[in-house]
Each structure stands twice: as C-alpha cells, then as structure tokens.
Write an enzyme that holds these catalytic residues in place. Structure first.
Site, PDB file in Angstrom:
ATOM      1  N   SER A 184       0.813  -1.109   0.062  1.00 27.68           N
ATOM      2  CA  SER A 184       0.152  -0.252   0.026  1.00 27.68           C
ATOM      3  C   SER A 184       0.837   1.255   0.019  1.00 27.68           C
ATOM      4  O   SER A 184       2.125   1.055   0.462  1.00 27.68           O
ATOM      5  CB  SER A 184      -0.981  -0.099   1.242  1.00 27.68           C
ATOM      6  OG  SER A 184      -0.315   0.049   2.346  1.00 27.68           O
ATOM      7  N   ALA A 207       1.237   4.168   1.804  1.00 22.27           N
ATOM      8  CA  ALA A 207       1.992   4.943   2.830  1.00 22.27           C
ATOM      9  C   ALA A 207       2.807   3.679   3.558  1.00 22.27           C
ATOM     10  O   ALA A 207       3.807   4.203   3.993  1.00 22.27           O
ATOM     11  CB  ALA A 207       1.076   5.016   3.798  1.00 22.27           C
ATOM     12  N   CYS A 208       2.662   2.311   3.601  1.00 23.42           N
ATOM     13  CA  CYS A 208       3.541   1.298   4.037  1.00 23.42           C
ATOM     14  C   CYS A 208       4.703   1.311   3.070  1.00 23.42           C
ATOM     15  O   CYS A 208       5.587   0.988   3.630  1.00 23.42           O
ATOM     16  CB  CYS A 208       2.759   0.093   3.957  1.00 23.42           C
ATOM     17  SG  CYS A 208       1.352   0.073   4.915  1.00 23.42           S
ATOM     18  N   SER A 209       4.467   1.278   1.797  1.00 21.93           N
ATOM     19  CA  SER A 209       5.786   1.075   0.889  1.00 21.93           C
ATOM     20  C   SER A 209       6.506   2.416   0.753  1.00 21.93           C
ATOM     21  O   SER A 209       7.850   2.316   0.703  1.00 21.93           O
ATOM     22  CB  SER A 209       5.242   0.639  -0.386  1.00 21.93           C
ATOM     23  OG  SER A 209       4.743  -0.526  -0.315  1.00 21.93           O
ATOM     24  N   ILE A 259       7.601   1.787   6.163  1.00 17.30           N
ATOM     25  CA  ILE A 259       8.544   0.861   6.103  1.00 17.30           C
ATOM     26  C   ILE A 259      10.109   1.300   5.854  1.00 17.30           C
ATOM     27  O   ILE A 259      11.018   1.238   6.414  1.00 17.30           O
ATOM     28  CB  ILE A 259       8.438  -0.535   5.562  1.00 17.30           C
ATOM     29  CG1 ILE A 259       7.057  -1.181   6.292  1.00 17.30           C
ATOM     30  CG2 ILE A 259       9.539  -1.509   5.503  1.00 17.30           C
ATOM     31  CD1 ILE A 259       7.145  -1.227   7.734  1.00 17.30           C
TER      32      ILE A 259
END
Length: 185
Positions: A73, A75-77, A81
C-alpha cells in the site's frame, strides 16, 4: 422474550432498539496492546505457509514489531517501512519484524521489493487469518479499502517477550505515532 422488551423500555429513546441490541454492554474503551502485555503465542508465516514463526519465542531479547495495514500500500511502501530501513538507529532495536494481514508470498515479495539484499535484517511476516493482530486487539474493519479486516498501523518495542512501549496510530492508518523517527529515538 418479555424480559428483553422490558429492557428496551428502560433504554434511551434516542437510539433505535435494533442499534442498542447489537451493541456491547461494555462501557470501557477497547484494550489495545499496552506496555507489560506479553507478545501473543501465535504462529505467523515467513516466505511460505509452512515456515512458521512465533514472535513470543523469537523475541526473548530486545526487538521491534511493526504492524502495517497492507503490504504494497502507498503509505506502507513509500513512507512507513522505508523510514525504518533508512534509520541509522535500526541496528539498536534488536530483532525487527514487519507484520501484516497478508499471506506469506505477498510478504516475501514485498520484503524483496523494499530491501532486495536484506541488508536491514528486517523480517517480513504474514498474519493471513489475523489471529496475531486480533490477539493484540489491533484489527480494524477495512473491507471497503482492503477487502477484509486489517491491522492498525503500530510499532511495539519488545523486551523478553513483553511489550515495553506501544505506538498505535489513533486513526488506524496514519504514519505519525509509529514512524521510525518517533519509535527509534
């Protein structure tokens, strides 16, 4: 049957009985994971469904569990992280795990995309049935976005199998409280 009807008469009229009947009678806020809680003794998966990883056993020293709503996703990528991957303080965190309500294959592919040479040492684990996430009381209803319930965004500092500090995003998906800058300071 008449007992339940009498109950509805005692309740405020501002809410329809169908709404009241479906609500829990608890008046306390949800008990999200907090400092002092043990890491759940539940198997997660790494790289393939047969490769079980139990964080209650893995985190007997110092460590960090980073929970995300979805692999790949935005924001996650792009932010969450990578903030950990690029942090000079990551090595001081101990064993580091990223957990998402995804299968082992998706998590393996996502880890290989974000850290192709695995220089960080971060391990990417799937929680395909959300049992680990639910045991931490960190799941949220996200069917309209992700197709099923997912994990709130969080980070847990862990020592000897117990949560030392919990950083849970109040809006479930933002990148603020659980960012590397705040967690690894």
């Amino acid at each position: 049957m008449s007992h339940s009807r009498n109950l509805f008469r005692l309740l405020p009229r501002s809410l329809p009985p169908s709404t009241i009947a479906s609500r829990s009678f608890s008046t306390t806020a949800p008990a999200f994971v907090k400092a002092g809680d043990r890491i759940p003794d539940i198997d997660l998966v790494e790289a393939s469904p047969g490769n079980k990883v139990n964080l209650a056993k893995e985190l007997q020293g110092k460590g960090l569990v980073i929970g995300v709503p979805a692999a790949f996703s935005p924001a996650c990528s792009a932010t969450h992280i990578p903030g950990y991957l690029n942090s000079a303080s990551l090595k001081e965190a101990g064993k580091v795990f990223v957990v998402s309500v995804n299968d082992a294959f998706v998590m393996k592919a996502w880890g290989a995309t974000l850290d192709p040479q695995n220089k960080s040492g971060i391990r990417f684990l799937g929680d395909p049935d959300a049992k680990f996430t639910e045991a931490l009381d960190l799941s949220f209803e996200s069917g309209s976005i992700f197709g099923n319930n997912r994990s709130k965004r969080y980070a847990l500092k862990v020592e000897d199998g117990k949560v030392k500090e919990a950083y849970v995003e109040p809006d479930n998906t933002g990148v603020d409280v659980s960012s590397a800058d705040k967690v690894l300071q």
